[in-house]
Structures are given as C-alpha cells and as structure tokens.
Design a protein around this motif. Structure first.
Motif, PDB file in Angstrom:
ATOM      1  N   GLY A 487       9.026 -39.510 -14.165  1.00 33.51           N
ATOM      2  CA  GLY A 487       8.804 -40.580 -15.124  1.00 33.51           C
ATOM      3  C   GLY A 487       7.397 -41.130 -15.126  1.00 33.51           C
ATOM      4  O   GLY A 487       6.921 -41.620 -16.148  1.00 33.51           O
ATOM      5  N   TRP A 488       6.709 -41.044 -13.991  1.00 38.59           N
ATOM      6  CA  TRP A 488       5.390 -41.673 -13.864  1.00 38.59           C
ATOM      7  C   TRP A 488       4.244 -40.681 -13.998  1.00 38.59           C
ATOM      8  O   TRP A 488       3.282 -40.920 -14.713  1.00 38.59           O
ATOM      9  N   SER A 489       4.281 -39.580 -13.298  1.00 44.13           N
ATOM     10  CA  SER A 489       3.109 -38.720 -13.116  1.00 44.13           C
ATOM     11  C   SER A 489       2.818 -37.865 -14.347  1.00 44.13           C
ATOM     12  O   SER A 489       3.736 -37.474 -15.071  1.00 44.13           O
ATOM     13  N   PRO A 490       1.539 -37.540 -14.588  1.00 43.81           N
ATOM     14  CA  PRO A 490       1.210 -36.673 -15.721  1.00 43.81           C
ATOM     15  C   PRO A 490       1.796 -35.286 -15.550  1.00 43.81           C
ATOM     16  O   PRO A 490       1.993 -34.807 -14.422  1.00 43.81           O
ATOM     17  N   ALA A 491       2.075 -34.642 -16.670  1.00 47.39           N
ATOM     18  CA  ALA A 491       2.734 -33.332 -16.629  1.00 47.39           C
ATOM     19  C   ALA A 491       1.953 -32.335 -15.795  1.00 47.39           C
ATOM     20  O   ALA A 491       2.534 -31.513 -15.072  1.00 47.39           O
ATOM     21  N   GLY A 492       0.630 -32.390 -15.847  1.00 47.31           N
ATOM     22  CA  GLY A 492      -0.177 -31.449 -15.100  1.00 47.31           C
ATOM     23  C   GLY A 492      -0.129 -31.632 -13.602  1.00 47.31           C
ATOM     24  O   GLY A 492      -0.581 -30.758 -12.857  1.00 47.31           O
ATOM     25  N   SER A 493       0.404 -32.760 -13.153  1.00 44.14           N
ATOM     26  CA  SER A 493       0.512 -33.018 -11.714  1.00 44.14           C
ATOM     27  C   SER A 493       1.844 -32.580 -11.136  1.00 44.14           C
ATOM     28  O   SER A 493       2.044 -32.663  -9.924  1.00 44.14           O
ATOM     29  N   LEU A 494       2.773 -32.149 -11.979  1.00 45.74           N
ATOM     30  CA  LEU A 494       4.098 -31.797 -11.509  1.00 45.74           C
ATOM     31  C   LEU A 494       4.108 -30.375 -10.971  1.00 45.74           C
ATOM     32  O   LEU A 494       3.428 -29.498 -11.495  1.00 45.74           O
ATOM     33  N   GLY A 495       4.910 -30.154  -9.964  1.00 48.31           N
ATOM     34  CA  GLY A 495       5.039 -28.823  -9.380  1.00 48.31           C
ATOM     35  C   GLY A 495       5.780 -28.928  -8.061  1.00 48.31           C
ATOM     36  O   GLY A 495       5.482 -29.790  -7.222  1.00 48.31           O
ATOM     37  N   TRP A 496       6.778 -28.080  -7.867  1.00 45.63           N
ATOM     38  CA  TRP A 496       7.644 -28.180  -6.704  1.00 45.63           C
ATOM     39  C   TRP A 496       6.878 -28.046  -5.395  1.00 45.63           C
ATOM     40  O   TRP A 496       7.125 -28.795  -4.445  1.00 45.63           O
ATOM     41  N   ASP A 497       5.935 -27.116  -5.301  1.00 47.06           N
ATOM     42  CA  ASP A 497       5.250 -26.892  -4.037  1.00 47.06           C
ATOM     43  C   ASP A 497       4.506 -28.139  -3.573  1.00 47.06           C
ATOM     44  O   ASP A 497       4.545 -28.499  -2.395  1.00 47.06           O
ATOM     45  N   GLY A 498       3.805 -28.803  -4.497  1.00 50.35           N
ATOM     46  CA  GLY A 498       3.117 -30.029  -4.118  1.00 50.35           C
ATOM     47  C   GLY A 498       4.070 -31.175  -3.891  1.00 50.35           C
ATOM     48  O   GLY A 498       3.898 -31.975  -2.965  1.00 50.35           O
ATOM     49  N   TYR A 499       5.101 -31.260  -4.749  1.00 50.12           N
ATOM     50  CA  TYR A 499       6.040 -32.375  -4.631  1.00 50.12           C
ATOM     51  C   TYR A 499       6.787 -32.357  -3.311  1.00 50.12           C
ATOM     52  O   TYR A 499       6.973 -33.404  -2.677  1.00 50.12           O
ATOM     53  N   ARG A 500       7.233 -31.192  -2.859  1.00 48.84           N
ATOM     54  CA  ARG A 500       8.032 -31.153  -1.632  1.00 48.84           C
ATOM     55  C   ARG A 500       7.225 -31.651  -0.434  1.00 48.84           C
ATOM     56  O   ARG A 500       7.795 -32.257   0.492  1.00 48.84           O
ATOM     57  N   LYS A 501       5.894 -31.478  -0.460  1.00 50.98           N
ATOM     58  CA  LYS A 501       5.055 -32.019   0.611  1.00 50.98           C
ATOM     59  C   LYS A 501       4.945 -33.529   0.502  1.00 50.98           C
ATOM     60  O   LYS A 501       5.007 -34.241   1.507  1.00 50.98           O
ATOM     61  N   ARG A 502       4.784 -34.028  -0.722  1.00 49.27           N
ATOM     62  CA  ARG A 502       4.736 -35.481  -0.913  1.00 49.27           C
ATOM     63  C   ARG A 502       6.069 -36.117  -0.531  1.00 49.27           C
ATOM     64  O   ARG A 502       6.111 -37.206   0.048  1.00 49.27           O
TER      65      ARG A 502
END
Length: 526
Positions: A487-502
C-alpha cells in the motif's frame, strides 16, 4: 560497555558504507538488493521512496529531546508527545518534549510547502547535530516518526544513521479489517492491533460490527440488537458488545494515531442477529433463533417493509454520528436470500441513507452489479477463480469513476491458512503463504481497473475460526506487513527477495512487542 560496543559497531559499519557512497554517489531503491551504502537503512519497512546515506548520524541518548518547533502548533506538540510515548519504553530514555527548533535532538518541522512528500509523506534528515522530520501535515510527521523508530534498536538507545529518507505513499488507503461479529473481541484487543499496525503506516481500520452470529455495537433506537443479538458467537460462546462510549473511545484512539475507523453494518444479508432480536424485521413477523454456525447467505432483511428502512436510517444514523471518518460500509455481499431485484432496490435506498448522514458508501464489490451511488467505493474480495463477468462488473464501475479497495481473498484474507499445518483458518480461497500474500501488484491486479482507480488495499481478518488473541496475531503477522508495503511503497521498490530481508529485520521488533507471529520458513529471520 555494551552501549559503547554497539555504538562502535554501528560507526564501523557506517564508515564502510560511506566509503562506498563516495565511490557510487547514487540513490538506490530499498526494494532492490541494496548496495553496502544503504546497509543501515535496508531494514526499513515499508520500503521508502528514496534513501541516501551521508556522513555520521545522530546518537540518541539521555540528553535527547523532541523539539516541536516555534509557534502554536498544538497538533505538532501532540505528535511529539505520542512519539515520545512510543519510544520511552523500548529506549529507556526520558525523551522530554519541548517547544522551539534550535538545538540538537529530534526536530519536528511542519512545512505546508514541502516538496515531494504529499499529504502523508515526509523527509527525514539525520546528522550528528540531530534528526529533522519534515512534513506537510501532522500525519506525515507521525509517519516520519515511525520510520525513525525503525532506525533505532528495538530496545535501548542507539545511533540514527546519517542520511536522508524521502518518502510518500503510493495509495491513499492502507487498511486492516477486524471481524468482531463471528467471535467477540474487546476494544482493548483492537487497540493493541492498532498499535501493532501504525509502525508500518496502516491508516484505516475497517470494523465488521454485525453478522449472523452477533451484533456488537449498542444502538439506542434498537437496544435489543446488542443486548440480545450480541449475546452469542460462533460455537455458542457468550459473545458481547461494545457500548457507544467504548466504540467512540476506539475511534478516538485510532484517530490520534492517524488511523480512520470504517464501521460496517452488513446488509441486506448477514443479518440473523438483527432478525433474531426484532421480529418486525422479518417478512413473516417471526424472529428466528440466534445462530452460532458458520454458513452464509441464508438471512435477509425484509426489503418490502417500510419498517426495514426506518431501521436502516436509525442504525446508520447513530453509527455515522459516532464516526468522524468519511466512510460507512454497508456490506452487501453474499445476499443469496435476497432476490436480485429486491437487492438492487434495497441497496439504492441504503446508499441514499448513507449520503443523507454525510458519509461516503463503501460496499463489497457485489454492489457493482446493482447500481453504485455516485462516489461509492467498491471493495473487491474475489480471487483467481472468480467469474469473469463479476470481475468485469467491477472494472466497469471503476472506469465509471468508482474507487476500488483491493482485498483479493487468495492474497489478503488473513483467515486463510498459511499451509496445511496451520491450525486456525480456512482454505476455500486456497493457502496463502507469506510470499503469495506479498507477491502481486495492486496497480495491475484486476484487468480493466487502472492504478488510478485503486484507492488502496485492505487485509480482512474474518474470525469464524479465530477466537483468541494468539490466533489473531498468528494469522495477521507477518502478512499484514506485506499489505503495508504494497500500500505504501512505489511499484519499483517491490520484490520478494528484498522484501523478505526487510521482513526478517522486523522479527526482533515483533518479538519485543510480544507479537505471536508465524515464522515463515521462506524468511531468513534473525
């Protein structure tokens, strides 16, 4: 000594990051695999729009104060007090809140002309002399404070890394829904949920107050709704209800944290608790027994009776008066016992009632086939197997100007099991593991619904099988954090590999809050 070692470690890591920044000199999106320069920031969730590491940061310690600027800014002062309240316990620091903007510390700055932040966004700047939070609105300052909390340790003092975060939301509506009708939960439990969500910038709380199994809000003009209709729940438990004062307290508590409450009075179906409370709401004048099962679609208000619309007007009027937010949800799904023509006639009149009481209609997406009122918001809960015609009706309504809240049941229904081993939960929409809940794009999810028509996203937690706080939290977390980022982050910032670390970086914070969350094996929890 432990504090000294931690501070030295932070400075060493920051020094390595800064040398890389000097070589690269670029901005990076936190959704990508971040370069070493962004190591201090890579755990932020939701991922911000942009981050730039730059120089040493600010050490938060016993002398740190929160400065709320010059002038009469009462709302800024209130934000400062709330942020201090959130930080004092985990940090062990006094964090006094003072006026003025001169001197070191945490400085809150309201600037209605601030560029690039929108109504809820912010800029966070950290340097040895302090941290400055700038926003156009108090809500933006509050969100900046939540980011600042994530830049400090989950417990104890620490150092805010040097640099700048610039941020703003992709979608205006970022919601969670709680069902207190199937199983009753207290206002205090819902407040706890609000406190668990606001660090991740969720800004709407949809409360499903009525259903076949229970009516959970006192209504002066129809007192038996709560007194009798609230007296049971799924499985035959004692149920319960909220007084108007308790509901108003929840609304105020959430509002102070920039979360709008969206109440739902479900109609014309899902109404057995009301029908059992008042025989006159039934076409045959006979009240059914109260219901404690989990079937849907068997109940309906009597559409042909004028008394039904007096009921609708009086109930919605009282709820609207208690709710300062703009939205009032009238349900409208699974009305299988209401003939199609009657459904359309009823929803026309119910929507008009909402408008007369000064609110904007929200309804489940079935309203799309029955004439949404001007400005009405549709909440889509379909899934991959939903009929094409049903999806097309939603798309047609969106193209006609009706905003859409996306709650796809095979992505965001928190009552769906993670996997076969999950004890609570249902499976009719399929299993929803953490990766599936996150790995989709709201701006392109529903064919024919452009991103401009998407008001936002919402994750409902239905409670047919959820009866305890522990189960509630287990089903909601960590999937709610994925909703927050979508809901918050820009579409270009989305991605499972980065998200799972966050997401993994949030584990210690969830632990510190005592949240009973699902430790997905797909996430490298620290």
């Amino acid at each position: 000594m432990r504090v000294l070692r931690r501070t030295l470690g932070t400075l060493l890591a920051l020094g390595a990051a800064l040398s890389c920044t000097a070589a690269r000199g670029d901005d990076a999106r936190p959704g990508d695999d971040p370069p070493a320069a962004l190591a201090p920031f890579e755990g932020l969730l939701p991922a911000p729009v942009s981050v730039r590491a730059a120089g040493p940061g600010y050490a938060v310690g016993p002398g740190t104060v929160i400065r709320t600027g010059a002038g009469p800014g009462e709302e800024v002062r209130r934000v400062g007090e709330l942020l201090a309240e959130q930080w004092r316990g985990p940090s062990g620091l006094p964090l006094p809140v003072v006026g003025g903007s001169d001197g070191d510390g945490i400085r809150l700055r309201l600037d209605e002309e601030a560029e690039g932040v929108g109504d809820e966004g912010y800029r966070l700047e950290s340097a040895p002399g302090g941290v400055t939070l700038t926003a156009r609105t108090p809500a933006g300052l509050f969100h900046a404070g939540q980011t600042l909390r994530q830049l400090l340790p989950a417990a104890g003092p620490g150092t805010v890394p040097g640099g700048t975060v610039e941020d703003r939301p992709r979608f205006a509506y970022r919601g969670a829904m709680v069902d207190v009708a199937r199983h009753f939960f207290t206002v205090e439990q819902v407040k706890r949920y609000v406190d668990q969500l606001v660090p991740y910038k969720v800004n709407a709380l949809h409360v499903h107050l009525t259903d076949d199994q229970g009516w959970r809000l006192a209504v002066d003009s129809w007192p038996r709704l709560a007194e009798y209709g609230g007296g049971t729940e799924v499985g035959g438990g004692p149920g319960g209800y909220w007084t108007k004062e308790q509901y108003a307290d929840l609304v105020a508590y959430a509002g102070e944290r920039y979360v709008d409450v969206v109440p739902e009075i479900d109609m014309p179906g899902h109404v057995n608790a009301a029908l059992a409370s008042y025989a006159e709401l039934n076409c045959d004048g006979r009240a059914p027994e109260r219901y404690t099962g989990t079937k849907v679609g068997f109940s309906s208000l009597c559409v042909g009776k004028e008394r039904t619309y007096e009921f609708v007007d009086e109930v919605l009027g009282e709820v609207a008066e208690l709710t300062p937010g703009r939205y009032l949800h009238i349900g409208g799904d699974e009305a299988h016992s209401t003939p199609a023509a009657d459904y359309e006639a009823f929803m026309d009149r119910a929507q008009a009632v909402v408008g007369r009481h000064g609110k904007t209609v929200v309804a489940w997406h079935q309203l799309s086939a029955a004439g949404p009122a001007e400005g009405a918001v549709l909440q889509y809960w379909g899934h991959d197997r939903t009929a094409a015609a049903e999806k097309a009706a939603v798309a047609s309504a969106a193209q006609a100007g009706h905003p859409v809240i996306l709650s796809p049941s095979d992505r965001l229904y928190l009552d769906m099991k993670y996997d076969a081993a999950t004890k609570p939960g249902l499976t009719w929409a399929g299993y929803v593991p953490v990766e599936r809940a996150y790995s989709w794009d709201p701006g392109a999810h529903l064919a024919g619904v452009p991103e401009s028509a998407v008001l936002g996203v919402e994750a409902p937690l239905w409670t047919e099988t959820v009866a305890t706080r522990a189960d509630w939290e287990f089903m909601a977390f960590p999937r709610m954090l994925g909703l927050a980022e979508l809901g918050w982050s820009p579409a270009g910032s989305l991605g499972w590999d980065g998200y799972r670390k966050r997401l993994a970086a949030q584990g210690p914070r969830l632990d510190a809050q005592g949240v009973n969350y699902h430790r997905s094996p797909d996430v490298p929890w620290s």
